[in-house]
Design an enzyme around this catalytic site. Sequence first.
Site, PDB file in Angstrom:
ATOM      1  N   ALA A 241       1.199  -1.117   0.193  1.00  0.00           N
ATOM      2  CA  ALA A 241       0.151   0.083  -0.191  1.00  0.00           C
ATOM      3  C   ALA A 241       0.817   1.597  -0.181  1.00  0.00           C
ATOM      4  O   ALA A 241       0.638   2.086  -0.873  1.00  0.00           O
ATOM      5  CB  ALA A 241      -1.099   0.225   1.289  1.00  0.00           C
ATOM      6  N   ILE A 243       3.821   1.884  -1.081  1.00  0.00           N
ATOM      7  CA  ILE A 243       5.140   1.733  -2.133  1.00  0.00           C
ATOM      8  C   ILE A 243       3.825   2.405  -3.855  1.00  0.00           C
ATOM      9  O   ILE A 243       3.454   1.770  -3.924  1.00  0.00           O
ATOM     10  CB  ILE A 243       6.024   1.362  -2.284  1.00  0.00           C
ATOM     11  CG1 ILE A 243       6.845   0.685  -1.219  1.00  0.00           C
ATOM     12  CG2 ILE A 243       6.852   0.978  -3.996  1.00  0.00           C
ATOM     13  CD1 ILE A 243       7.469  -0.856  -1.582  1.00  0.00           C
ATOM     14  N   GLU A 245       3.665   2.286  -6.143  1.00  0.00           N
ATOM     15  CA  GLU A 245       5.018   1.367  -7.738  1.00  0.00           C
ATOM     16  C   GLU A 245       4.448   1.950  -9.055  1.00  0.00           C
ATOM     17  O   GLU A 245       4.772   2.102  -9.939  1.00  0.00           O
ATOM     18  CB  GLU A 245       5.350   0.159  -6.913  1.00  0.00           C
ATOM     19  CG  GLU A 245       4.155  -0.544  -7.564  1.00  0.00           C
ATOM     20  CD  GLU A 245       2.258  -1.042  -7.055  1.00  0.00           C
ATOM     21  OE1 GLU A 245       3.089   0.184  -5.942  1.00  0.00           O
ATOM     22  OE2 GLU A 245       1.455  -0.662  -7.375  1.00  0.00           O
ATOM     23  N   ASP A 286      14.574  28.469 -37.597  1.00  0.00           N
ATOM     24  CA  ASP A 286      14.985  29.421 -38.580  1.00  0.00           C
ATOM     25  C   ASP A 286      14.408  30.161 -39.671  1.00  0.00           C
ATOM     26  O   ASP A 286      12.107  29.853 -38.660  1.00  0.00           O
ATOM     27  CB  ASP A 286      15.028  27.715 -39.895  1.00  0.00           C
ATOM     28  CG  ASP A 286      16.285  27.306 -39.735  1.00  0.00           C
ATOM     29  OD1 ASP A 286      17.435  28.137 -38.730  1.00  0.00           O
ATOM     30  OD2 ASP A 286      16.688  26.351 -40.201  1.00  0.00           O
ATOM     31  N   ASP A 629      18.607  22.472 -39.668  1.00  0.00           N
ATOM     32  CA  ASP A 629      18.843  21.698 -40.697  1.00  0.00           C
ATOM     33  C   ASP A 629      20.442  21.049 -41.747  1.00  0.00           C
ATOM     34  O   ASP A 629      20.339  19.796 -41.491  1.00  0.00           O
ATOM     35  CB  ASP A 629      18.016  22.458 -41.983  1.00  0.00           C
ATOM     36  CG  ASP A 629      18.391  23.868 -42.187  1.00  0.00           C
ATOM     37  OD1 ASP A 629      19.378  24.263 -42.105  1.00  0.00           O
ATOM     38  OD2 ASP A 629      17.650  24.339 -43.275  1.00  0.00           O
ATOM     39  N   ASP A 633      25.016  22.638 -37.829  1.00  0.00           N
ATOM     40  CA  ASP A 633      23.936  23.163 -36.532  1.00  0.00           C
ATOM     41  C   ASP A 633      23.749  22.002 -36.027  1.00  0.00           C
ATOM     42  O   ASP A 633      22.752  23.172 -34.412  1.00  0.00           O
ATOM     43  CB  ASP A 633      22.439  23.516 -37.518  1.00  0.00           C
ATOM     44  CG  ASP A 633      22.064  24.750 -38.286  1.00  0.00           C
ATOM     45  OD1 ASP A 633      22.614  25.674 -38.039  1.00  0.00           O
ATOM     46  OD2 ASP A 633      21.257  24.552 -38.889  1.00  0.00           O
ATOM     47  N   GLU A 698      -4.588   5.176   2.637  1.00  0.00           N
ATOM     48  CA  GLU A 698      -4.456   3.144   3.032  1.00  0.00           C
ATOM     49  C   GLU A 698      -3.066   3.109   4.359  1.00  0.00           C
ATOM     50  O   GLU A 698      -3.984   2.646   5.355  1.00  0.00           O
ATOM     51  CB  GLU A 698      -3.828   3.137   1.885  1.00  0.00           C
ATOM     52  CG  GLU A 698      -4.804   2.718   0.431  1.00  0.00           C
ATOM     53  CD  GLU A 698      -6.001   2.122   0.758  1.00  0.00           C
ATOM     54  OE1 GLU A 698      -6.555   1.803   1.534  1.00  0.00           O
ATOM     55  OE2 GLU A 698      -7.392   1.846  -0.175  1.00  0.00           O
ATOM     56  N   THR A 726      -7.345   0.222  -8.181  1.00  0.00           N
ATOM     57  CA  THR A 726      -7.712   2.022  -8.593  1.00  0.00           C
ATOM     58  C   THR A 726      -6.282   2.673  -8.911  1.00  0.00           C
ATOM     59  O   THR A 726      -6.998   3.713  -9.038  1.00  0.00           O
ATOM     60  CB  THR A 726      -8.424   2.713  -6.729  1.00  0.00           C
ATOM     61  OG1 THR A 726      -7.289   1.661  -6.144  1.00  0.00           O
ATOM     62  CG2 THR A 726      -9.466   1.637  -6.334  1.00  0.00           C
ATOM     63  N   ASP A 727      -5.566   2.667  -8.487  1.00  0.00           N
ATOM     64  CA  ASP A 727      -4.498   2.924  -8.859  1.00  0.00           C
ATOM     65  C   ASP A 727      -4.242   2.920 -10.594  1.00  0.00           C
ATOM     66  O   ASP A 727      -3.985   4.335 -10.578  1.00  0.00           O
ATOM     67  CB  ASP A 727      -2.797   2.122  -8.329  1.00  0.00           C
ATOM     68  CG  ASP A 727      -2.325   3.242  -7.423  1.00  0.00           C
ATOM     69  OD1 ASP A 727      -3.198   3.771  -6.507  1.00  0.00           O
ATOM     70  OD2 ASP A 727      -0.990   2.766  -7.081  1.00  0.00           O
TER      71      ASP A 727
HETATM   72  N1  LIG Z   1      21.823  28.750 -53.695  1.00  0.00           N
HETATM   73  C1  LIG Z   1      22.615  30.418 -53.061  1.00  0.00           C
HETATM   74  N2  LIG Z   1      23.182  30.310 -54.021  1.00  0.00           N
HETATM   75  C2  LIG Z   1      23.703  31.828 -53.891  1.00  0.00           C
HETATM   76  N3  LIG Z   1      23.213  32.456 -53.038  1.00  0.00           N
HETATM   77  C3  LIG Z   1      22.815  31.844 -51.501  1.00  0.00           C
HETATM   78  C4  LIG Z   1      22.382  30.409 -51.841  1.00  0.00           C
HETATM   79  N4  LIG Z   1      21.323  30.371 -51.305  1.00  0.00           N
HETATM   80  C5  LIG Z   1      20.879  31.989 -50.328  1.00  0.00           C
HETATM   81  N5  LIG Z   1      22.497  32.073 -50.447  1.00  0.00           N
HETATM   82  C6  LIG Z   1      22.658  33.801 -50.363  1.00  0.00           C
HETATM   83  O1  LIG Z   1      22.735  33.445 -48.576  1.00  0.00           O
HETATM   84  C7  LIG Z   1      22.056  34.589 -47.930  1.00  0.00           C
HETATM   85  C8  LIG Z   1      21.496  33.104 -46.563  1.00  0.00           C
HETATM   86  O2  LIG Z   1      21.398  31.842 -46.753  1.00  0.00           O
HETATM   87  P1  LIG Z   1      21.875  31.209 -45.525  1.00  0.00           P
HETATM   88  O3  LIG Z   1      21.640  29.673 -45.952  1.00  0.00           O
HETATM   89  O4  LIG Z   1      22.678  31.102 -44.699  1.00  0.00           O
HETATM   90  O5  LIG Z   1      20.236  30.841 -44.916  1.00  0.00           O
HETATM   91  P2  LIG Z   1      18.553  29.781 -45.334  1.00  0.00           P
HETATM   92  O6  LIG Z   1      19.039  28.593 -44.757  1.00  0.00           O
HETATM   93  O7  LIG Z   1      19.497  30.051 -46.860  1.00  0.00           O
HETATM   94  O8  LIG Z   1      18.037  30.886 -43.976  1.00  0.00           O
HETATM   95  P3  LIG Z   1      16.612  30.200 -42.856  1.00  0.00           P
HETATM   96  O9  LIG Z   1      18.063  31.023 -41.690  1.00  0.00           O
HETATM   97  O10 LIG Z   1      15.747  31.675 -43.212  1.00  0.00           O
HETATM   98  O11 LIG Z   1      16.619  29.693 -43.225  1.00  0.00           O
HETATM   99  C9  LIG Z   1      21.160  34.388 -48.671  1.00  0.00           C
HETATM  100  O12 LIG Z   1      20.208  35.898 -48.162  1.00  0.00           O
HETATM  101  C10 LIG Z   1      20.905  34.411 -50.016  1.00  0.00           C
HETATM  102  O13 LIG Z   1      21.992  35.942 -49.741  1.00  0.00           O
HETATM  103 NA    NA Z   2      19.025  27.563 -42.277  1.00  0.00          NA
END
Ligand SMILES: Nc1ncnc2c1ncn2[C@@H]1O[C@H](COP(=O)(O)OP(=O)(O)OP(=O)(O)O)[C@@H](O)[C@H]1O
Ligand code: NA
Length: 757
Positions: A241, A243, A245, A286, A629, A633, A698, A726-727
């Site tokens: 009663a 513990i 658990e 982002d 992404d 990062d 209890e 009940t538990d």
């Molecule tokens: N394919 C590309 N070729 C050339 N320059 C690019 C390309 N894609 C993005 N850029 C330049 O790089 C900048 C930022 O890109 P970055 O990848 O750092 O941000 P992002 O990931 O696209 O944006 P967020 O951070 O909003 O998702 C853009 O504002 C643009 O000027």
């Molecule tokens: Na980005």
Amino acid sequence: VLVNATGPKAADPLSYTTGGIIVLINAGIAAWTEHKAGDALEALSKMTQAAIYVMRDGKEVQVAVPTVVCGDVVVLGTGDVVPADVRLFEAKDFKVSEMALTGEPDDVAKTARVKEKKEGQPEKLTPETMAFSGCSITSGTGMGLVVDTGMSTRIGRIAQLINGDGGAGKTTCFCFPDTSANQTPLQQNLNKLGARIGILAIVICVGIFIIGWVTDRKDPSNPESAAWLYMILVSVTLAVAAIPEGIPLCVTISLSLGCKDVHKEVLVRKLAAVETLGSASVICSDKTGTLTEGKMTMVGMYAGGVTYEVTGKGFDPEVGQVLREGGANGAGDMGVKSNLLTAILCCNTTLSKEKDEDGVMKWKPKGNSSEAPIVVAARKVGLSETIASEYPRVLEVPFSSSRKMMLTVSRVSGTELCKGGMPLAAGTNYLTVCKGAPNYIIDLCSEQLKEDGSVAKLTEENKAEILKIVDGYSARALRVLAIAARPMKSLPYDESNEDVTTDQKFEACRKQLRLIGLVASIDPERDGVPESVLAARGAGIRVVMITGDYLLTAIAIAKNVNILQASDDVETSAMDCAVLRPNNEYLSDQEMDNVTRCTRVFARAKPEDKLEIVKSIQRQGQVAAMTGDGVNDAPALNQADIGVAMGIQGTEVAKGASDMILTDDNFCSIVAAVEKGRAIYAGIQKFVAFIMSVHIAEVMQIFLCIVVGIPVMRTPLQILFLILVTDLPPSIALGMEPGEANILKMRPRPKERSPSC
Ligand SMILES: Nc1ncnc2c1ncn2[C@@H]1O[C@H](COP(=O)(O)OP(=O)(O)OP(=O)(O)O)[C@@H](O)[C@H]1O
Ligand code: NA
């Protein structure tokens, strides 16, 4: 049988056996549910299994890493984790981190060509043409043949050596799966609480046993039996009663069921995330693809010194035109043609018509989201991206978030770039094209293409004027890319020398550029994002945008999605990340915290800025969720209290470092998950309180009866049975309550709070 057994005249042996059975049933349910929870976790880990592209039947298909076999051709990109030991036969700017294998902290460049070893050159730790399993790709792209998989890879053999036993699985008791490795702080706290209650229970039991024995308390239904026998039964009952658990069990169930249905667009990789989610006080997100759709359409262009409007919608190149001010068609203009053609030469994106889910043919770009609008607009003036094959590419420096630009060198010939395009000086054999963030590119330009095809010097005043045009576009929430080119007679680097690095070639080419033009694209915000941001703000959560984009664009979009409201002071709530690192060094912790305290928009962020920002936010006692992404990062995702990786855009490295994955990359899903996290936590709070109060009642009841000397109100068997029914069920029900409607209106729960307050 139970009813009879618990009746006052129950036969003794039967009562003891039934008691035993009930205890067994209780333990059985516990084991089974915990096993189920373990299954749920396992299913989760399967769902989040790493994937990789391989060539099968001549096509690139995505497969789960464990299904990759020797002889497979794998397609590798930045952010992938190498799935097996691979002999490369193609490598562009290809670098891997071999930290896990060799301990070497610097990225290692790989190549497809076998080079002769020169005298006096240091021995490489790993062959240059091999990419090894488990290493993450930090830049470039490549292709290779799988030569070893699983335990026969380099890293697999090392693992075998360390284990010493050929890597046999760890042993666990078959009925109690080992979930300890995945315990959340809440579960650990509860386990500690349980241990304390257990000790207390033993003390009380021994106490009651002694009191009952000394005062010769006998079984009322069987007065002939010895007092000590009866007291043993009472004490054991009391222990059961006392513990609670059910608590750890219910918490595990609650969290793992919660994991599964936090939100259907969220995959939770770690149990702790569900719990932490509820207390998130800052969400760093982002921009592109998360707050916005990431489906860009070009709406404006500046080429050869003239501004144009681009009409049309989405990725359909069949509707829409490039128009001069006043409405005249600009498709044939030299500036427009040159701008879009040079831009295409510096793109890796293609456009094709494909069937969507509903069977309707639709235009779909494949490649980079910032390049898609360029490819679409080029088709609007009659330039298909396939034209690029007429200009063989000799060098590509891929776009990277830290460089903020991409560079290519292509072969050109003739007196003009294309029919009606910009004139080329005699003897021009190569064309460097550089496209990227305008404020970076314009600095590298020394001249500008004019409307009539002539070239003018680009003065400081001209640069300022062009930046004004950029700002004008940016204030309309448009993403602007600048396109610059440099016609060359010969390559500015020695092509035959294989020791020239990509970075050196990049430096040599991005000089004396000629500005061709600008392209400006709109990226509409995702449906529901403005409302989700408001909901988060109402929940006491600060939403922060961290973007690589230009400050003014970032501010304009932040305003559209409510991250910046009328009441927010743009001066203090939005900043260029360059402020965080004057002279290329980050500010001191103290200064950093002052700057980040109320910032809502960080623009022109490099991936490494994210880590500093999240650390600073955490120093201020906030619980931070962070999205990401890219491969760069990963450190920030790891550092954040809740690392959120993108399911679609995200790389395997980012996913591996995250606590949860957004399968639709949508910001709204994070807020929905926070709401669910709060509900789950509230549910846990409720049943912990409930179970504790039932158990305390209890124990008090038995204790009082024994001490005061009145007959025990319930027989041990009845207590056992009561606890069984009940538990568990009510606690599970409480834990699964959907949560109050206003749960998002409350402040976030402070960081260190135990569930019982
Ligand atoms: N394919 C590309 N070729 C050339 N320059 C690019 C390309 N894609 C993005 N850029 C330049 O790089 C900048 C930022 O890109 P970055 O990848 O750092 O941000 P992002 O990931 O696209 O944006 P967020 O951070 O909003 O998702 C853009 O504002 C643009 O000027
Ligand atoms: Na980005």
